[in-house]
Design a protein around this motif. Structure first.
Motif, PDB file in Angstrom:
ATOM      1  N   PHE A  39      34.689  27.680  42.977  1.00 47.81           N
ATOM      2  CA  PHE A  39      35.575  28.816  43.218  1.00 47.81           C
ATOM      3  C   PHE A  39      34.873  29.877  44.058  1.00 47.81           C
ATOM      4  CE2 PHE A  39      37.239  33.013  42.117  1.00 47.81           C
ATOM      5  CZ  PHE A  39      38.584  32.832  42.400  1.00 47.81           C
ATOM      6  N   PHE A  43      36.439  31.088  47.561  1.00 46.40           N
ATOM      7  CA  PHE A  43      36.775  32.506  47.684  1.00 46.40           C
ATOM      8  C   PHE A  43      36.127  33.098  48.934  1.00 46.40           C
ATOM      9  CE2 PHE A  43      35.860  36.999  47.050  1.00 46.40           C
ATOM     10  CZ  PHE A  43      37.101  37.491  46.684  1.00 46.40           C
ATOM     11  N   TRP A 167      43.523  26.725  45.915  1.00 41.34           N
ATOM     12  CA  TRP A 167      43.531  28.061  45.335  1.00 41.34           C
ATOM     13  C   TRP A 167      44.372  28.107  44.059  1.00 41.34           C
ATOM     14  CZ3 TRP A 167      40.593  32.132  45.730  1.00 41.34           C
ATOM     15  CH2 TRP A 167      41.044  33.360  45.261  1.00 41.34           C
ATOM     16  N   ALA A 170      42.509  26.391  41.220  1.00 40.60           N
ATOM     17  CA  ALA A 170      41.418  27.229  40.726  1.00 40.60           C
ATOM     18  C   ALA A 170      41.944  28.392  39.890  1.00 40.60           C
ATOM     19  CB  ALA A 170      40.594  27.752  41.905  1.00 40.60           C
ATOM     20  N   CYS A 171      43.030  29.014  40.336  1.00 41.87           N
ATOM     21  CA  CYS A 171      43.567  30.163  39.617  1.00 41.87           C
ATOM     22  C   CYS A 171      44.136  29.774  38.256  1.00 41.87           C
ATOM     23  CB  CYS A 171      44.630  30.865  40.461  1.00 41.87           C
ATOM     24  SG  CYS A 171      43.954  31.778  41.867  1.00 41.87           S
ATOM     25  N   LEU A 174      41.142  29.398  36.008  1.00 46.11           N
ATOM     26  CA  LEU A 174      40.603  30.705  35.641  1.00 46.11           C
ATOM     27  C   LEU A 174      41.495  31.422  34.629  1.00 46.11           C
ATOM     28  CD1 LEU A 174      39.300  32.124  39.041  1.00 46.11           C
ATOM     29  CD2 LEU A 174      37.936  31.446  37.066  1.00 46.11           C
TER      30      LEU A 174
END
Length: 328
Positions: A39, A43, A167, A170-171, A174
């Motif tokens: 990540f 990012f 993305w 990954a989000c 998280l």
């Protein structure tokens, strides 16, 4: 019985002689750590794309710092190791899963996660495989932007899809990790804003950078200095590796996982089955499953709220074995 079990677990932990934080590390914690490493890379990479909104030169200036950091041998090795472990643990989790009754977010994370390697293959081939085989080291945004917007326009859609998929995956991961943290409630609006804004900013920045490259490439001297296309024979080899052999190997790995699940099911049935008796139903499960897994597999409500207090149905079951002795 509960007190005795707790005492036994405590004795085992004390005997191990390992620190508490080390004993708590499992596959989930390792997968999380690897995910955080990747990540941080995406990012910074997407932030680099977003700088194209300012100018192509700004993208290039940040890229040099980006490449410097991620090419440090230890950092580079950590990144690739994290990616390999994260993917391997994803396949292992797929094997271990006893049922496929996922929530919508879990399904999205699973599908998106397993689609990333296929979407990444072409880009990875040009930027990494070409370097390993032919010594081509990417040092500029100019060649990929020129290639995607001029030579292979369809790759723009592929790259923007990859950006969105990676993305989002990954989000979601998280979110599952941070939602129980004490600071998440007040930090949520800021984190959500970053999660929503960064992908479109990265796409807009990439577009603006590509438009500048399209104008600059009209200058013969600039084109000679910055555009160095891969020779067709080399490109054919790279495409064969990344677009033919890799997808076949990747698909084979997923098929093997499901084949291993089938073998496991057959072996479990041969070792014996157990009857789990709920107040309203009985189910047969193979040796090795937990009560919670049995409840999930047969869609039996395993938790409820009664009188304002949480109650769990897994403490109200009986296990009857068709063998003379239950496993410890």
């Amino acid at each position: 019985m509960a007190l005795q079990a707790s005492a036994n677990v405590g004795a085992i932990k004390a005997a191990s002689g390992l620190p508490t934080w080390l004993r708590g590390i499992g596959a989930r914690q390792v997968r999380l750590a690897c995910g955080l490493v990747m990540f941080s890379y995406i990012f910074l990479h997407f932030f680099n794309h977003a700088l194209g909104i300012i100018s192509f030169d700004t993208m290039e200036a940040w890229l040099q710092w980006h490449l410097w950091w991620w090419r440090i041998p230890v950092v580079n090795g950590t990144l690739y190791t994290a990616a390999a472990i994260h993917l391997s643990l994803g396949l292992w989790a797929l094997y271990q899963r006893r049922h496929f009754r996922y929530a919508a977010a879990e399904i999205a994370q699973l599908v998106l996660g397993f689609s990333i390697p296929l979407l990444l293959a072409s880009h990875f081939g040009v930027e990494r495989v070409a370097g390993w085989i032919y010594g081509r080291v990417p040092v500029s945004y100019a060649p990929p932007l020129f290639g995607y917007w001029i030579t292979r326009p369809y790759m723009v859609a592929v790259q923007f899809t990859l950006l969105t998929v990676a993305w989002t995956h990954a989000c979601i991961g998280l979110y599952f990790w941070l939602r129980l943290k004490s600071f998440f409630k007040w930090a949520w609006p800021m984190l959500f804003a970053v999660a929503i804004l960064l992908p479109p900013l990265a796409m807009i920045g990439t577009y603006h950078g590509a438009q500048e490259v399209i104008q600059l490439v009209k200058q013969p001297q600039w084109r000679v200095l910055h555009i160095n296309p891969i020779p067709p024979p080399q490109r054919a080899v790279i495409d064969q590796i990344t677009l033919f052999y890799f997808p076949i190997g990747y698909a084979a790995a997923i098929v093997l996982v499901f084949a291993a699940r089938g073998v496991r099911t057959v072996r479990e049935r041969r070792r014996g089955m157990f009857t789990v008796s709920y107040p309203h139903r009985q189910v047969r499960v193979p040796k090795g499953l937990s009560i919670l897994e049995a409840s999930l597999r047969f869609r039996i409500p395993h938790a409820s709220v009664c009188g304002g207090r949480a109650r769990c149905s897994t403490c109200r079951v009986r296990i009857v074995s068709d063998r003379s002795k239950l496993p410890r």
